[in-house]
Design a protein around this motif. Structure first.
Motif, PDB file in Angstrom:
ATOM      1  N   UNK A  42       0.845  -1.184   0.000  1.00 33.17           N
ATOM      2  CA  UNK A  42       0.000   0.000   0.000  1.00 33.17           C
ATOM      3  C   UNK A  42       0.882   1.237   0.000  1.00 33.17           C
ATOM      4  N   UNK A  43       0.683   2.088  -0.992  1.00 31.49           N
ATOM      5  CA  UNK A  43       1.538   3.257  -1.113  1.00 31.49           C
ATOM      6  C   UNK A  43       0.671   4.500  -1.230  1.00 31.49           C
ATOM      7  N   UNK A  44       1.207   5.624  -0.836  1.00 27.51           N
ATOM      8  CA  UNK A  44       0.456   6.866  -0.968  1.00 27.51           C
ATOM      9  C   UNK A  44       0.963   7.892   0.027  1.00 27.51           C
ATOM     10  N   UNK A  45       0.438   9.114  -0.072  1.00 28.77           N
ATOM     11  CA  UNK A  45       0.892  10.165   0.828  1.00 28.77           C
ATOM     12  C   UNK A  45       0.643   9.783   2.292  1.00 28.77           C
ATOM     13  N   UNK A  46       1.376  10.432   3.198  1.00 32.38           N
ATOM     14  CA  UNK A  46       1.214  10.144   4.621  1.00 32.38           C
ATOM     15  C   UNK A  46      -0.191  10.526   5.085  1.00 32.38           C
ATOM     16  N   UNK A  47      -0.686   9.777   6.033  1.00 33.93           N
ATOM     17  CA  UNK A  47      -1.954  10.123   6.661  1.00 33.93           C
ATOM     18  C   UNK A  47      -3.175   9.874   5.807  1.00 33.93           C
ATOM     19  N   UNK A 174      -1.207 -21.234   8.718  1.00 38.99           N
ATOM     20  CA  UNK A 174      -2.270 -20.483   8.062  1.00 38.99           C
ATOM     21  C   UNK A 174      -1.595 -19.376   7.265  1.00 38.99           C
ATOM     22  N   UNK A 175      -2.175 -19.008   6.146  1.00 36.89           N
ATOM     23  CA  UNK A 175      -1.558 -17.954   5.334  1.00 36.89           C
ATOM     24  C   UNK A 175      -1.974 -16.599   5.882  1.00 36.89           C
ATOM     25  N   UNK A 176      -1.023 -15.839   6.410  1.00 38.91           N
ATOM     26  CA  UNK A 176      -1.421 -14.521   6.930  1.00 38.91           C
ATOM     27  C   UNK A 176      -1.741 -13.562   5.786  1.00 38.91           C
ATOM     28  N   UNK A 177      -2.627 -12.642   6.078  1.00 31.77           N
ATOM     29  CA  UNK A 177      -2.900 -11.579   5.125  1.00 31.77           C
ATOM     30  C   UNK A 177      -1.868 -10.483   5.399  1.00 31.77           C
ATOM     31  N   UNK A 178      -1.045 -10.173   4.400  1.00 32.36           N
ATOM     32  CA  UNK A 178       0.082  -9.272   4.648  1.00 32.36           C
ATOM     33  C   UNK A 178      -0.135  -7.910   3.992  1.00 32.36           C
ATOM     34  N   UNK A 179       0.083  -6.852   4.755  1.00 29.15           N
ATOM     35  CA  UNK A 179       0.065  -5.499   4.209  1.00 29.15           C
ATOM     36  C   UNK A 179       1.420  -4.863   4.436  1.00 29.15           C
ATOM     37  N   UNK A 180       1.996  -4.347   3.370  1.00 28.88           N
ATOM     38  CA  UNK A 180       3.198  -3.539   3.530  1.00 28.88           C
ATOM     39  C   UNK A 180       2.814  -2.106   3.195  1.00 28.88           C
ATOM     40  N   UNK A 181       3.264  -1.146   3.977  1.00 30.87           N
ATOM     41  CA  UNK A 181       2.960   0.230   3.614  1.00 30.87           C
ATOM     42  C   UNK A 181       4.248   0.952   3.243  1.00 30.87           C
ATOM     43  N   UNK A 182       4.096   1.952   2.392  1.00 33.41           N
ATOM     44  CA  UNK A 182       5.252   2.750   1.994  1.00 33.41           C
ATOM     45  C   UNK A 182       4.829   4.191   1.756  1.00 33.41           C
ATOM     46  N   UNK A 183       5.619   5.106   2.271  1.00 31.46           N
ATOM     47  CA  UNK A 183       5.377   6.514   1.977  1.00 31.46           C
ATOM     48  C   UNK A 183       6.158   6.950   0.747  1.00 31.46           C
ATOM     49  N   UNK A 184       6.754   5.966   0.096  1.00 32.92           N
ATOM     50  CA  UNK A 184       7.378   6.236  -1.183  1.00 32.92           C
ATOM     51  C   UNK A 184       8.564   7.180  -1.105  1.00 32.92           C
ATOM     52  N   UNK A 185       9.356   7.074  -0.039  1.00 30.99           N
ATOM     53  CA  UNK A 185      10.548   7.920   0.031  1.00 30.99           C
ATOM     54  C   UNK A 185      11.662   7.340  -0.820  1.00 30.99           C
ATOM     55  N   UNK A 196       3.959  -8.557  -4.766  1.00 26.96           N
ATOM     56  CA  UNK A 196       2.810  -7.944  -4.093  1.00 26.96           C
ATOM     57  C   UNK A 196       1.756  -7.461  -5.083  1.00 26.96           C
ATOM     58  N   UNK A 197       0.550  -7.361  -4.554  1.00 25.93           N
ATOM     59  CA  UNK A 197      -0.457  -6.569  -5.247  1.00 25.93           C
ATOM     60  C   UNK A 197      -0.187  -5.124  -4.868  1.00 25.93           C
ATOM     61  N   UNK A 198      -0.468  -4.223  -5.770  1.00 22.43           N
ATOM     62  CA  UNK A 198      -0.126  -2.833  -5.521  1.00 22.43           C
ATOM     63  C   UNK A 198      -1.394  -1.999  -5.345  1.00 22.43           C
ATOM     64  N   UNK A 199      -1.406  -1.223  -4.281  1.00 24.43           N
ATOM     65  CA  UNK A 199      -2.571  -0.377  -4.021  1.00 24.43           C
ATOM     66  C   UNK A 199      -2.103   1.035  -3.702  1.00 24.43           C
ATOM     67  N   UNK A 200      -2.501   1.985  -4.521  1.00 23.45           N
ATOM     68  CA  UNK A 200      -2.172   3.371  -4.226  1.00 23.45           C
ATOM     69  C   UNK A 200      -3.376   4.018  -3.558  1.00 23.45           C
ATOM     70  N   UNK A 201      -3.190   4.512  -2.360  1.00 24.73           N
ATOM     71  CA  UNK A 201      -4.288   5.213  -1.696  1.00 24.73           C
ATOM     72  C   UNK A 201      -4.021   6.704  -1.748  1.00 24.73           C
ATOM     73  N   UNK A 202      -4.923   7.412  -2.348  1.00 23.03           N
ATOM     74  CA  UNK A 202      -4.767   8.856  -2.458  1.00 23.03           C
ATOM     75  C   UNK A 202      -5.692   9.533  -1.460  1.00 23.03           C
TER      76      UNK A 202
END
Ligand SMILES: Nc1ncnc2c1ncn2[C@@H]1O[C@H](COP(=O)(O)OP(=O)(O)O)[C@@H](O)[C@H]1O
Ligand SMILES: [Mg+2]
Lengths: 304, 486
Positions: A42-47, A174-185, A196-202
Motif C-alpha cells: 500500500x503506497x500513498x501520501x502520509x496520513x 495459516x496464510x497470513x494476510x500481509x500489508x506492507x505500507x510505503x510513503x514512497x521515500x 505484491x499486489x499494488x494499491x495506491x491510496x490517495x
C-alpha cells in the motif's frame, strides 16, 4: 479454505462496520489479496489510512494483528528471530557446574539443545508464520529499511515460510494476510513489488472524506462534516508543500467540534488553519487564496 | 509455469490489453501477467471499478504509470463493455431525456420524438444547467451522450483525433458560460451575500461537476471512436509517453502539470537517497596506522580497527541557465532539482540568461518553497539585453566579466541550454577559460542529440571546452544526471 469476505461489497461493508471507509479500489484489492493469497503493498501520501487499513482489516476479520514497524537499520534479529544468547550462556554455565561425565557426546547434545525452540526469540515475521490463528501481518513503512534489508522479506512474501539454518524451514500453518505500507521515500526493489499486489491510496474524494469525518469524529454534525470536507478539498487544489492529509482533516474537525463551531466562516477558518497546514508558507498561501474576493464575481448577479 | 493459450474471450482480451500496456512502455513481467489472469477469475468484470483496480493491482506497480494504464483500460474495456454486459454511460433505468424537459418547465414536448433528438439546443443547454446545478450524475451522463451525438460531428472513418471532437462538443456547450450562470444562481439562492470563502467553495464544487461532465464527454467520444476504428488502432493513437519520459521541450500543458506534480516527490526521493548514500558510504579502507596507535591502549592488540573516513570536499555548483522560450521549462526543473539537494554542495549559485544575464542565487536563500522561488526567477530576473533572443555569447561575456573570478578549483559549472545562439558570436573562448579554472564544466542540452549542431545550434563549439555534454530531455535523464553530480 474459507474466506472472510464473500465478495468485494462485503469487504466494504465489513470495513465500514469498523469505521474504515474504503472505496471500490481499496475493497477490491483487499478482496483479491485474500483470494490470491498475495501480500498487498500500500503506497500513498502520509496520513491517508494505509496503516489503518491493515488494522481495520484485522479488526473486521477478527484476526490477530502482528506489526513490524520498519526503520533504518532494522535487521534480521529484530524482524525474524534471534537466538537468546543470554539464556544459552546460562545453560552452558549450568552444564559446566554440574558434573559432566561423558565428554564428547554430551557436547553434541548441548549444542542441539542450545539451538532448539527453547532458546529462540520470535520476532514479528516469524511469529506471523507460526501463529495458529488467523493473522494480519502489517509491515509498516517498509521504505524506511535499506534496500538490502528488503531481501529478508522476500521468502515470507512469496512462500510464507522462514528458513532458520539451525532449525530448518518453518512454514505457515495459516496464510497470513500481509500489508506492507510505503510513503514512497524511495523506490522499492522490483523483486519485492513483483510479489505484491499494488494499491495506491490517495486523498479520499469529497463524499468519502465526509463519511470518514462522520465516522471518526464524535459529536460532529452532517453539515459541519460537509463543510470540512469541502474546504479541505479546495485547500488541496492549491499547490502546497504539504497538502492536508486525512489525519489533519480529522484533527481539524475535532477542534471545530470542541470549539462548538457549527458554521465555518472565513475567520474561524483562518484561526484554525494551522491545524490543517503545517508550513508557514502554505498557511499564508491558503489564506491569501481564500481571502481574495474576486471583485468580478463577488457582486451578486442581477436577477434575470 | 506455462502460460495457457488464451482460450476464453476474456483472456484473449486481457492478452491484448497487456501487450498494449507493454507497447505503452509499462514493464509487465510474466508473474504479473499470470497474477492478472488469476485475478480476473475472482472479480466480475461488471464490477467495473473493482475490476479496473484488480488489473491495476497486479499489473501496475508504479503510481506514475497509472494514467497510462487508465487510458489503455478505457479503450480496451469501453466497447467490449456491451459484449460483456459492462454498461456505463447507459441511460438510467426507465429514463428519457424528454421526461426531464417536461418535468422541468412543464412545456409540452413534441410528440413522437422519444430520446433527445426532438429537443432544441436551448432545451439541452437548460437541462445541462439543471443537471450541474443539482449534481445529478445520471443526467449528466445522458447529456454528455446527447451532446456528442449532436455537436461532435463524428463520421465513420474520418481521420481526426478525439481532441478535435472534444473541442467541437465543448465549444457548443460553452462550459465557462455555464459556470458563471451556475455561480449567479448560487448567489441568488443564498440568503445573504456569499463571502469570498463561500464563493470559492461553490465555484470549486461546480468546477468539479463540470470536470465530471467533461470526462463523460471524453468517454463517449472514445467509445464511438473505438467502435469505429477498433481497439488496437485507438490504443495506438492515444499512446502517450510516461511522465518520466515526457520531453521537456514539447510537453503539452497537461503534461507540464503532470511534470510539476512529479518534481516534488522526485526531489524528496533523490534527497533521501543521497543522504543515505552519504551515511553509508562513509566507511573507508582500514586505517592501519591509526589502528596500531589505538592498539597501544589494549596492550598492543589491535582490538579496535580504525577506518579512514573519506571526506571529499563538497563541490560548489554554479548553474548557468538559458531561460528563453522553449528551454525555460527545462531550466526550471533543473534548478528545482539542484536546489532540492543543495545541502549536498558547499554552495549553489545560479545565473539565468536570455541575451542578458542575472544572478538569482538570492531568490533561493531562506525560502522553503523552491517551486515558488523558481517561479520568481522567471518573473523577476533581469535577463533581456537587446531583443530577448538567446545570445549565449553575450551572456557568457557578462558572466565572465562579473563572476569569472569566483570560478575556482572547487567549482562545478553546469550550463543549461540548447546552444541555439541565433547566429550571434559564440565567444567559446570564455568557456575555455572557465574550464581552466573550474573543477568541472558540464553542458546539459534538452534537445535530442540528433538536432545538435543543426541550424543555429552550436553545441559542439562549446562542447569541446566541457568535461561532458549530456542530452537531458526528460525527468528520467535529469534525475540520473543530478544524482551522479554528487
Ligand atoms: N478510509 C478511512 N477510514 C477511516 N479512517 C481513516 C481512513 N483513512 C484515514 N483514516 C484515519 O486517518 C488517520 C491516519 O491514517 P494512517 O493509517 O495512520 O495513515 P498512513 O498510514 O497512511 O500515514 C487515522 O486516524 C485513520 O484512522
Ligand atoms: Mg502509517
Amino acid at each position: 479454505m474459507s474466506f472472510s469476505f464473500a465478495d468485494v461489497d462485503s469487504v466494504r461493508k465489513g470495513l465500514s462496520d469498523v469505521q474504515y471507509l474504503a472505496d471500490e479500489g481499496i475493497a477490491g484489492v483487499v478482496y483479491l489479496a485474500e483470494r490470491l493469497q498475495k501480500p498487498v503493498l500500500v503506497e500513498g501520501p502520509a496520513g491517508t489510512g494505509k496503516t489503518q487499513l491493515a488494522k481495520s482489516v484485522a479488526e473486521a476479520t477478527g484476526a490477530r494483528l502482528i506489526r513490524l514497524q520498519c526503520y533504518e537499520g532494522l535487521d534480521e534479529s529484530k524482524a525474524l528471530y534471534e537466538w537468546n544468547y543470554k539464556k544459552q550462556l546460562l545453560r552452558i554455565q549450568a552444564e559446566r557446574q554440574g558434573e559432566n561425565p561423558e565428554g564428547d557426546g554430551m557436547w553434541q547434545q548441548i549444542e542441539d539443545d542450545l539451538f532448539s525452540e527453547e532458546f529462540l526469540l520470535t520476532r514479528p515475521l516469524l511469529e506471523a508464520i507460526r501463529a495458529a490463528e488467523p493473522v494480519v501481518l502489517l509491515i509498516d513503512e517498509v521504505d524506511r529499511v535499506e534496500i538490502e534489508t528488503e531481501a529478508l522479506l522476500l521468502e515470507i512474501l512469496s512462500d510464507y515460510q522462514v528458513s532458520i539454518p539451525e532449525l530448518g524451514t518453518v512454514a505457515a500453518s495459516q496464510i497470513p494476510l500481509v500489508f506492507l505500507t510505503s510513503n514512497n521515500t524511495r523506490e522499492l526493489s522490483e523483486a519485492l513489488k513483483r510479489r505484491c499486489l499494488f494499491l495506491h491510496i490517495d486523498y479520499p474524494d469529497l463524499d468519502r472524506e465526509k463519511e470518514i469525518v462522520l465516522a471518526k469524529v464524535p459529536g460532529v454534525g452532517e453539515s459541519l462534516a460537509d463543510q470540512v470536507a469541502r474546504i479541505v478539498r479546495s485547500v488541496r487544489q492549491i499547490e502546497l508543500k504539504k497538502a492536508p492529509s486525512v489525519s489533519e482533516t480529522l484533527d481539524w474537525a475535532r477542534t471545530l467540534v470542541l470549539l462548538g463551531v457549527e458554521h465555518i466562516d472565513a475567520d474561524t477558518a483562518a484561526e484554525t488553519v494551522n491545524i490543517l497546514l503545517k508550513y508557514r508558507s502554505d498557511i499564508e498561501k491558503a489564506l491569501k487564496e481564500f481571502a481574495s474576493s474576486d471583485e468580478e464575481f463577488a457582486v451578486p448577479a442581477a436577477a434575470s | 509455469m506455462k502460460v495457457e493459450p488464451a482460450t476464453s474471450p476474456l483472456l484473449a482480451l486481457l492478452a491484448g490489453f497487456i501487450s498494449e500496456l507493454r507497447a505503452a512502455g509499462l514493464p509487465v513481467s510474466l508473474t504479473e501477467n499470470l497474477d492478472a489472469m488469476e485475478a480476473i477469475q475472482h472479480i466480475p468484470i461488471e464490477d467495473r471499478d473493482a475490476f479496473k483496480y484488480a488489473l491495476a493491482a497486479t499489473l501496475v506497480k508504479n503510481h506514475a504509470h497509472w494514467r497510462a494504464f487508465e487510458t489503455v483500460f478505457e479503450v480496451y474495456f469501453s466497447l467490449r463493455g456491451a459484449e460483456y454486459d459492462l454498461v456505463d454511460g447507459e441511460w438510467p433505468e426507465g429514463m428519457d431525456l424528454s421526461d426531464f424537459v417536461d418535468g422541468m418547465d412543464g412545456r409540452q414536448r413534441s410528440q413522437g420524438g422519444g430520446g433527445g433528438e426532438a429537443m432544441s439546443a436551448e432545451q439541452l443547454a437548460d437541462m445541462l444547467f439543471q443537471a450541474l446545478m443539482r449534481g445529478d450524475d445520471a443526467l449528466m451522463r445522458a447529456i454528455a451522450r446527447q451532446a456528442v451525438q449532436r455537436y461532435a460531428g463524428m463520421e465513420p472513418g474520418r481521420p481526426v483525433g478525439g481532441t478535435y471532437y472534444l473541442y467541437r462538443t465543448l465549444r457548443n456547450l460553452d462550459l465557462d458560460g455555464v459556470l458563471e450562470r451556475l455561480m449567479g444562481q448560487a448567489r441568488q439562492d443564498a440568503p445573504e451575500q456569499l463571502t469570498p470563502l463561500e464563493e470559492r467553495l461553490e465555484r470549486d464544487e461546480f468546477e468539479a461537476r463540470i470536470d465530471q461532465l467533461r470526462k463523460e464527454v471524453e468517454a463517449e467520444i472514445r467509445r464511438r471512436l473505438v467502435a469505429d476504428r477498433g481497439v488496437e488502432a485507438m490504443a495506438k493513437t492515444l499512446r502517450k509517453p510516461l511522465p518520466e519520459d515526457v520531453d521537456f521541450m514539447h510537453a503539452s500543458r497537461e503534461e507540464m502539470m503532470a511534470l510539476r506534480r512529479a518534481i516534488y516527490p522526485l526531489t524528496r526521493k533523490l534527497a533521501v537517497r543521497l543522504a543515505r548514500k552519504r551515511r553509508h558510504g562513509r566507511k573507508g579502507p582500514l586505517d592501519f596506522r591509526s589502528t596500531m596507535r589505538h592498539s597501544l591502549s589494549y596492550g598492543g592488540v589491535p582490538a579496535e580497527p580504525k577506518f579512514r573516513y573519506p571526506r571529499p570536499a563538497k563541490p560548489e555548483i554554479m548553474v548557468v541557465a538559458d531561460v528563453s522560450g522553449s528551454v525555460a521549462a527545462f531550466a526550471r526543473f533543473t534548478l528545482h532539482l539542484v536546489y532540492a539537494i543543495s545541502n549536498q554542495f558547499s554552495k549553489v549559485r545560479s545565473f539565468v540568461f536570455i541575451d542578458g544575464l542575472d544572478e538569482v542565487t538570492s531568490f533561493f536563500e531562506g525560502v522553503d518553497d523552491i517551486g515558488e522561488a523558481v517561479h520568481r526567477v522567471n518573473a523577476e530576473a533581469d535577463v533581456v539585453w537587446v531583443d530577448g533572443h538567446s545570445d549565449y555569447g553575450h551572456a557568457f561575456e557578462v558572466f565572465w566579466e562579473r563572476y569569472g573570478r569566483d570560478v575556482g578549483p572547487k567549482t562545478t559549472v553546469m550550463v543549461l541550454g540548447d546552444a541555439r545562439n541565433n547566429y550571434h558570436a559564440s565567444q567559446a573562448w570564455i568557456l575555455k577559460e572557465v574550464e581552466h579554472r573550474a573543477r568541472k564544466v558540464f553542458w546539459l542540452n534538452p534537445e535530442p542529440g540528433a538536432y545538435w549542431d543543426t541550424g543555429d545550434s552550436i553545441v559542439s563549439e562549446y562542447g569541446v571546452h566541457c568535461d561532458g555534454v549530456f542530452e537531458v530531455r526528460n525527468l528520467r535523464q535529469l534525475e540520473g544526471f543530478v544524482e551522479n553530480l554528487v
